[in-house]
Design a protein around this motif. Structure first.
Motif, PDB file in Angstrom:
ATOM      1  N   TYR A  24      81.940  41.939   5.606  1.00 39.76           N
ATOM      2  CA  TYR A  24      81.054  41.003   6.310  1.00 39.76           C
ATOM      3  C   TYR A  24      81.085  41.228   7.819  1.00 39.76           C
ATOM      4  O   TYR A  24      80.077  41.026   8.501  1.00 39.76           O
ATOM      5  N   ALA A  25      82.215  41.627   8.345  1.00 40.87           N
ATOM      6  CA  ALA A  25      82.388  41.750   9.802  1.00 40.87           C
ATOM      7  C   ALA A  25      81.383  42.710  10.437  1.00 40.87           C
ATOM      8  O   ALA A  25      81.045  42.548  11.604  1.00 40.87           O
ATOM      9  N   ASP A  26      80.908  43.695   9.691  1.00 42.58           N
ATOM     10  CA  ASP A  26      79.955  44.661  10.249  1.00 42.58           C
ATOM     11  C   ASP A  26      78.524  44.457   9.760  1.00 42.58           C
ATOM     12  O   ASP A  26      77.661  45.289  10.003  1.00 42.58           O
ATOM     13  N   ILE A  27      78.264  43.363   9.072  1.00 35.50           N
ATOM     14  CA  ILE A  27      76.916  43.111   8.555  1.00 35.50           C
ATOM     15  C   ILE A  27      76.280  41.996   9.373  1.00 35.50           C
ATOM     16  O   ILE A  27      76.805  40.893   9.445  1.00 35.50           O
ATOM     17  N   SER A  28      75.158  42.299   9.990  1.00 37.67           N
ATOM     18  CA  SER A  28      74.484  41.299  10.825  1.00 37.67           C
ATOM     19  C   SER A  28      73.355  40.624  10.041  1.00 37.67           C
ATOM     20  O   SER A  28      72.182  40.772  10.356  1.00 37.67           O
ATOM     21  N   LEU A  29      73.741  39.894   9.000  1.00 33.64           N
ATOM     22  CA  LEU A  29      72.807  39.112   8.202  1.00 33.64           C
ATOM     23  C   LEU A  29      73.343  37.699   8.081  1.00 33.64           C
ATOM     24  O   LEU A  29      74.550  37.474   8.180  1.00 33.64           O
ATOM     25  N   ASN A  30      72.442  36.768   7.807  1.00 30.53           N
ATOM     26  CA  ASN A  30      72.831  35.373   7.640  1.00 30.53           C
ATOM     27  C   ASN A  30      73.314  35.140   6.210  1.00 30.53           C
ATOM     28  O   ASN A  30      72.536  35.231   5.271  1.00 30.53           O
ATOM     29  N   LYS A  31      74.603  34.877   6.045  1.00 30.30           N
ATOM     30  CA  LYS A  31      75.227  34.563   4.761  1.00 30.30           C
ATOM     31  C   LYS A  31      74.967  35.610   3.678  1.00 30.30           C
ATOM     32  O   LYS A  31      74.423  35.298   2.621  1.00 30.30           O
ATOM     33  N   PRO A  32      75.367  36.853   3.916  1.00 28.70           N
ATOM     34  CA  PRO A  32      75.196  37.849   2.853  1.00 28.70           C
ATOM     35  C   PRO A  32      76.201  37.607   1.730  1.00 28.70           C
ATOM     36  O   PRO A  32      77.256  37.003   1.946  1.00 28.70           O
ATOM     37  N   GLY A  33      75.846  38.049   0.546  1.00 29.18           N
ATOM     38  CA  GLY A  33      76.759  37.980  -0.582  1.00 29.18           C
ATOM     39  C   GLY A  33      77.164  39.394  -0.969  1.00 29.18           C
ATOM     40  O   GLY A  33      76.337  40.301  -0.988  1.00 29.18           O
ATOM     41  N   ILE A  34      78.447  39.585  -1.240  1.00 25.94           N
ATOM     42  CA  ILE A  34      78.956  40.891  -1.641  1.00 25.94           C
ATOM     43  C   ILE A  34      79.653  40.736  -2.980  1.00 25.94           C
ATOM     44  O   ILE A  34      80.439  39.813  -3.179  1.00 25.94           O
ATOM     45  N   LYS A  35      79.354  41.647  -3.893  1.00 23.60           N
ATOM     46  CA  LYS A  35      80.031  41.629  -5.185  1.00 23.60           C
ATOM     47  C   LYS A  35      80.145  43.055  -5.719  1.00 23.60           C
ATOM     48  O   LYS A  35      79.597  43.991  -5.126  1.00 23.60           O
ATOM     49  N   ASP A  36      80.850  43.196  -6.807  1.00 25.43           N
ATOM     50  CA  ASP A  36      81.023  44.488  -7.485  1.00 25.43           C
ATOM     51  C   ASP A  36      81.537  45.573  -6.546  1.00 25.43           C
ATOM     52  O   ASP A  36      80.945  46.649  -6.435  1.00 25.43           O
ATOM     53  N   ILE A  37      82.646  45.309  -5.877  1.00 26.41           N
ATOM     54  CA  ILE A  37      83.233  46.298  -4.960  1.00 26.41           C
ATOM     55  C   ILE A  37      83.987  47.345  -5.776  1.00 26.41           C
ATOM     56  O   ILE A  37      84.830  46.999  -6.615  1.00 26.41           O
ATOM     57  N   HIS A  38      83.666  48.612  -5.533  1.00 29.86           N
ATOM     58  CA  HIS A  38      84.354  49.739  -6.160  1.00 29.86           C
ATOM     59  C   HIS A  38      84.921  50.619  -5.057  1.00 29.86           C
ATOM     60  O   HIS A  38      84.216  50.930  -4.087  1.00 29.86           O
ATOM     61  N   ILE A  39      86.187  51.028  -5.228  1.00 30.53           N
ATOM     62  CA  ILE A  39      86.884  51.798  -4.186  1.00 30.53           C
ATOM     63  C   ILE A  39      87.411  53.095  -4.777  1.00 30.53           C
ATOM     64  O   ILE A  39      88.002  53.102  -5.860  1.00 30.53           O
ATOM     65  N   ASN A  40      87.192  54.188  -4.052  1.00 32.70           N
ATOM     66  CA  ASN A  40      87.824  55.471  -4.352  1.00 32.70           C
ATOM     67  C   ASN A  40      88.501  55.941  -3.079  1.00 32.70           C
ATOM     68  O   ASN A  40      87.849  56.070  -2.039  1.00 32.70           O
ATOM     69  N   GLU A  41      89.804  56.173  -3.179  1.00 33.75           N
ATOM     70  CA  GLU A  41      90.571  56.619  -2.019  1.00 33.75           C
ATOM     71  C   GLU A  41      91.143  57.993  -2.328  1.00 33.75           C
ATOM     72  O   GLU A  41      91.707  58.214  -3.401  1.00 33.75           O
ATOM     73  N   TYR A  42      90.979  58.912  -1.382  1.00 37.38           N
ATOM     74  CA  TYR A  42      91.462  60.276  -1.538  1.00 37.38           C
ATOM     75  C   TYR A  42      92.518  60.529  -0.473  1.00 37.38           C
ATOM     76  O   TYR A  42      92.186  60.756   0.689  1.00 37.38           O
ATOM     77  N   LYS A  43      93.782  60.467  -0.879  1.00 37.39           N
ATOM     78  CA  LYS A  43      94.888  60.684   0.055  1.00 37.39           C
ATOM     79  C   LYS A  43      95.274  62.155  -0.014  1.00 37.39           C
ATOM     80  O   LYS A  43      96.221  62.531  -0.697  1.00 37.39           O
ATOM     81  N   GLU A  44      94.499  62.954   0.697  1.00 33.70           N
ATOM     82  CA  GLU A  44      94.691  64.402   0.703  1.00 33.70           C
ATOM     83  C   GLU A  44      94.842  64.856   2.146  1.00 33.70           C
ATOM     84  O   GLU A  44      94.920  64.047   3.062  1.00 33.70           O
ATOM     85  N   ALA A  45      94.848  66.160   2.356  1.00 29.20           N
ATOM     86  CA  ALA A  45      94.951  66.694   3.719  1.00 29.20           C
ATOM     87  C   ALA A  45      93.812  66.174   4.590  1.00 29.20           C
ATOM     88  O   ALA A  45      93.988  65.923   5.783  1.00 29.20           O
ATOM     89  N   ASN A  46      92.640  65.999   4.022  1.00 28.17           N
ATOM     90  CA  ASN A  46      91.492  65.407   4.712  1.00 28.17           C
ATOM     91  C   ASN A  46      91.155  64.097   3.995  1.00 28.17           C
ATOM     92  O   ASN A  46      90.291  64.064   3.125  1.00 28.17           O
ATOM     93  N   PRO A  47      91.843  62.994   4.360  1.00 26.83           N
ATOM     94  CA  PRO A  47      91.690  61.742   3.609  1.00 26.83           C
ATOM     95  C   PRO A  47      90.285  61.148   3.733  1.00 26.83           C
ATOM     96  O   PRO A  47      89.583  61.369   4.715  1.00 26.83           O
ATOM     97  N   GLN A  48      89.927  60.379   2.696  1.00 26.02           N
ATOM     98  CA  GLN A  48      88.598  59.783   2.640  1.00 26.02           C
ATOM     99  C   GLN A  48      88.672  58.490   1.846  1.00 26.02           C
ATOM    100  O   GLN A  48      89.414  58.381   0.870  1.00 26.02           O
ATOM    101  N   LEU A  49      87.892  57.495   2.264  1.00 26.07           N
ATOM    102  CA  LEU A  49      87.787  56.226   1.558  1.00 26.07           C
ATOM    103  C   LEU A  49      86.314  55.958   1.275  1.00 26.07           C
ATOM    104  O   LEU A  49      85.492  55.940   2.193  1.00 26.07           O
ATOM    105  N   ASP A  50      85.987  55.773   0.000  1.00 27.66           N
ATOM    106  CA  ASP A  50      84.624  55.452  -0.412  1.00 27.66           C
ATOM    107  C   ASP A  50      84.594  54.022  -0.926  1.00 27.66           C
ATOM    108  O   ASP A  50      85.424  53.640  -1.761  1.00 27.66           O
ATOM    109  N   ILE A  51      83.654  53.240  -0.419  1.00 30.02           N
ATOM    110  CA  ILE A  51      83.481  51.848  -0.841  1.00 30.02           C
ATOM    111  C   ILE A  51      82.035  51.674  -1.269  1.00 30.02           C
ATOM    112  O   ILE A  51      81.111  51.996  -0.516  1.00 30.02           O
ATOM    113  N   GLU A  52      81.859  51.179  -2.479  1.00 35.40           N
ATOM    114  CA  GLU A  52      80.519  50.905  -2.995  1.00 35.40           C
ATOM    115  C   GLU A  52      80.466  49.442  -3.398  1.00 35.40           C
ATOM    116  O   GLU A  52      81.425  48.915  -3.979  1.00 35.40           O
TER     117      GLU A  52
END
Length: 183
Positions: free
Chosen positions: A75-103
Protein backbone atom coordinates in the motif's frame (compact mmCIF):
# COMPACT_ATOMS: atom_id res chain seq x y z
CA UNK A 1 26.86 -7.50 1.42
CA UNK A 2 28.02 -6.36 -2.03
CA UNK A 3 30.40 -3.41 -1.86
CA UNK A 4 31.28 -3.97 1.80
CA UNK A 5 34.57 -4.90 3.42
CA UNK A 6 35.09 -8.48 4.56
CA UNK A 7 37.88 -10.39 6.21
CA UNK A 8 39.46 -12.78 3.73
CA UNK A 9 41.08 -15.69 5.60
CA UNK A 10 44.12 -17.21 3.91
CA UNK A 11 46.44 -20.04 4.88
CA UNK A 12 49.02 -17.68 6.46
CA UNK A 13 46.80 -14.89 7.80
CA UNK A 14 44.02 -12.68 6.62
CA UNK A 15 43.38 -9.40 4.89
CA UNK A 16 40.56 -6.93 4.42
CA UNK A 17 38.91 -7.44 1.06
CA UNK A 18 36.28 -5.23 -0.57
CA UNK A 19 33.49 -7.39 -1.99
CA UNK A 20 32.51 -6.45 -5.53
CA UNK A 21 29.48 -4.20 -6.00
CA UNK A 22 26.69 -4.92 -8.40
CA UNK A 23 26.75 -2.80 -11.54
CA UNK A 24 24.12 -0.05 -11.26
CA UNK A 25 22.57 -1.20 -14.55
CA UNK A 26 21.53 -4.50 -12.92
CA UNK A 27 19.73 -2.97 -9.90
CA UNK A 28 16.33 -3.16 -11.57
CA UNK A 29 12.77 -3.16 -10.31
CA UNK A 30 10.02 -3.88 -12.82
CA UNK A 31 6.31 -3.45 -12.22
CA UNK A 32 3.79 -4.84 -14.68
CA UNK A 33 0.08 -4.35 -14.19
CA UNK A 34 -3.05 -5.04 -16.19
CA UNK A 35 -5.94 -2.95 -14.85
CA UNK A 36 -9.54 -3.30 -16.05
CA UNK A 37 -12.12 -0.56 -15.39
CA UNK A 38 -15.87 -0.50 -15.00
CA UNK A 39 -17.89 2.51 -16.25
CA UNK A 40 -18.30 3.56 -12.57
CA UNK A 41 -14.53 3.94 -12.06
CA UNK A 42 -13.95 0.70 -10.17
CA UNK A 43 -10.92 -1.31 -11.17
CA UNK A 44 -9.34 -4.69 -10.70
CA UNK A 45 -6.20 -6.25 -12.02
CA UNK A 46 -3.06 -8.29 -11.61
CA UNK A 47 0.23 -6.72 -10.54
CA UNK A 48 3.66 -8.34 -10.88
CA UNK A 49 6.72 -6.71 -9.31
CA UNK A 50 10.26 -8.03 -9.61
CA UNK A 51 13.16 -6.56 -7.63
CA UNK A 52 16.75 -7.53 -8.42
CA UNK A 53 20.09 -7.14 -6.62
CA UNK A 54 20.19 -3.91 -4.54
CA UNK A 55 16.49 -3.34 -5.22
CA UNK A 56 15.97 -6.83 -3.77
CA UNK A 57 17.95 -5.90 -0.65
CA UNK A 58 15.50 -3.04 -0.02
CA UNK A 59 12.66 -5.62 0.14
CA UNK A 60 14.39 -8.81 1.31
CA UNK A 61 12.41 -8.78 4.58
CA UNK A 62 9.05 -8.89 2.74
CA UNK A 63 8.61 -12.71 2.62
CA UNK A 64 8.98 -12.95 6.43
CA UNK A 65 6.33 -10.29 7.17
CA UNK A 66 2.86 -11.34 8.34
CA UNK A 67 0.15 -10.88 5.69
CA UNK A 68 -1.18 -7.58 7.12
CA UNK A 69 2.37 -6.08 7.08
CA UNK A 70 2.93 -7.33 3.52
CA UNK A 71 -0.22 -5.47 2.48
CA UNK A 72 0.93 -2.32 4.33
CA UNK A 73 4.28 -2.52 2.52
CA UNK A 74 2.54 -2.73 -0.88
CA UNK A 75 0.00 0.00 0.00
CA UNK A 76 2.84 2.41 0.80
CA UNK A 77 3.73 2.80 -2.89
CA UNK A 78 0.19 2.83 -4.31
CA UNK A 79 -1.39 6.24 -4.78
CA UNK A 80 -5.04 5.15 -4.83
CA UNK A 81 -7.89 5.75 -2.42
CA UNK A 82 -8.43 2.59 -0.32
CA UNK A 83 -7.02 -0.07 -2.64
CA UNK A 84 -7.61 -3.71 -1.83
CA UNK A 85 -4.84 -6.28 -2.16
CA UNK A 86 -5.34 -10.03 -2.12
CA UNK A 87 -3.83 -13.27 -3.43
CA UNK A 88 -0.20 -12.34 -2.73
CA UNK A 89 2.28 -14.82 -4.23
CA UNK A 90 6.01 -14.57 -3.50
CA UNK A 91 9.02 -16.14 -5.20
CA UNK A 92 12.40 -15.37 -3.69
CA UNK A 93 15.67 -16.34 -5.36
CA UNK A 94 18.57 -16.26 -2.92
CA UNK A 95 21.35 -16.71 -5.44
CA UNK A 96 24.46 -14.81 -6.49
CA UNK A 97 22.10 -12.32 -8.17
CA UNK A 98 19.15 -12.29 -5.73
CA UNK A 99 15.63 -11.48 -6.86
CA UNK A 100 12.21 -11.10 -5.24
CA UNK A 101 9.02 -11.50 -7.28
CA UNK A 102 5.68 -10.41 -5.83
CA UNK A 103 2.40 -11.00 -7.62
CA UNK A 104 -0.98 -9.88 -6.29
CA UNK A 105 -4.49 -8.89 -7.22
CA UNK A 106 -5.49 -5.23 -6.87
CA UNK A 107 -9.07 -4.03 -6.46
CA UNK A 108 -10.22 -0.47 -6.00
CA UNK A 109 -13.71 0.99 -5.78
CA UNK A 110 -12.43 4.43 -6.81
CA UNK A 111 -9.44 4.04 -9.11
CA UNK A 112 -10.77 6.68 -11.45
CA UNK A 113 -12.80 9.79 -10.78
CA UNK A 114 -16.06 10.05 -12.69
CA UNK A 115 -17.18 13.55 -13.62
CA UNK A 116 -20.29 13.67 -15.80
CA UNK A 117 -19.63 11.28 -18.66
CA UNK A 118 -15.83 11.44 -18.20
CA UNK A 119 -13.57 9.10 -16.26
CA UNK A 120 -10.21 10.50 -15.09
CA UNK A 121 -7.70 7.78 -14.27
CA UNK A 122 -4.08 7.78 -13.06
CA UNK A 123 -1.74 6.19 -15.60
CA UNK A 124 0.72 4.89 -12.98
CA UNK A 125 -0.49 4.60 -9.39
CA UNK A 126 2.54 2.50 -8.40
CA UNK A 127 5.12 5.29 -8.04
CA UNK A 128 4.34 7.48 -5.07
CA UNK A 129 7.62 9.36 -5.03
CA UNK A 130 8.17 12.78 -3.53
CA UNK A 131 10.08 15.27 -5.68
CA UNK A 132 11.41 18.17 -3.57
CA UNK A 133 11.11 21.75 -4.76
CA UNK A 134 14.25 23.42 -6.01
CA UNK A 135 16.01 25.37 -3.31
CA UNK A 136 19.55 26.11 -2.30
CA UNK A 137 21.35 22.89 -1.41
CA UNK A 138 23.03 22.90 2.00
CA UNK A 139 24.25 19.29 2.10
CA UNK A 140 25.66 17.02 -0.57
CA UNK A 141 23.46 14.33 -2.07
CA UNK A 142 24.59 10.78 -1.40
CA UNK A 143 23.07 7.99 -3.49
CA UNK A 144 24.11 4.54 -2.27
CA UNK A 145 23.67 2.86 -5.64
CA UNK A 146 22.26 3.51 -9.08
CA UNK A 147 19.07 1.76 -10.11
CA UNK A 148 16.42 1.50 -12.78
CA UNK A 149 12.63 1.28 -12.32
CA UNK A 150 10.61 0.05 -15.30
CA UNK A 151 6.82 0.21 -15.09
CA UNK A 152 4.45 -1.16 -17.74
CA UNK A 153 0.80 -0.46 -17.00
CA UNK A 154 -1.90 -1.79 -19.32
CA UNK A 155 -5.26 -0.10 -18.79
CA UNK A 156 -8.41 -1.65 -20.22
CA UNK A 157 -11.20 0.90 -20.45
CA UNK A 158 -14.92 0.03 -20.53
CA UNK A 159 -16.57 -0.71 -23.85
CA UNK A 160 -17.93 2.45 -25.45
CA UNK A 161 -15.32 4.69 -23.80
CA UNK A 162 -12.54 6.37 -25.77
CA UNK A 163 -9.46 8.35 -24.86
CA UNK A 164 -10.03 12.09 -24.83
CA UNK A 165 -6.54 13.08 -23.69
CA UNK A 166 -3.34 11.24 -22.82
CA UNK A 167 -0.20 12.46 -21.04
CA UNK A 168 2.45 13.73 -23.43
CA UNK A 169 5.67 11.75 -23.81
CA UNK A 170 8.39 12.94 -21.44
CA UNK A 171 12.14 12.50 -21.56
CA UNK A 172 14.48 14.15 -19.06
CA UNK A 173 18.19 13.40 -18.90
CA UNK A 174 20.93 15.04 -16.87
CA UNK A 175 24.09 14.07 -15.01
CA UNK A 176 22.03 12.51 -12.20
CA UNK A 177 19.89 10.19 -14.28
CA UNK A 178 17.24 9.76 -16.90
CA UNK A 179 13.44 9.61 -16.89
CA UNK A 180 11.23 8.54 -19.78
CA UNK A 181 7.47 8.23 -19.87
CA UNK A 182 5.15 7.42 -22.76
CA UNK A 183 1.49 6.52 -23.05
Amino acid sequence: IAGHDALLIKEHGGEIYRLPSYPDSLNIQTTQAIITFTPEGKASGKVFQSSRLMQYEEADHFPQLPLNKQKEYLYADISLNKPGIKDIHINEYKEANPQLDIEYTLECDQYGNRTGNRLFIPVNPFRKKYVPREKERIHDIHINYGFMDIDTITIRIPEGYKYEALPKPTHIANKFGEFTSST
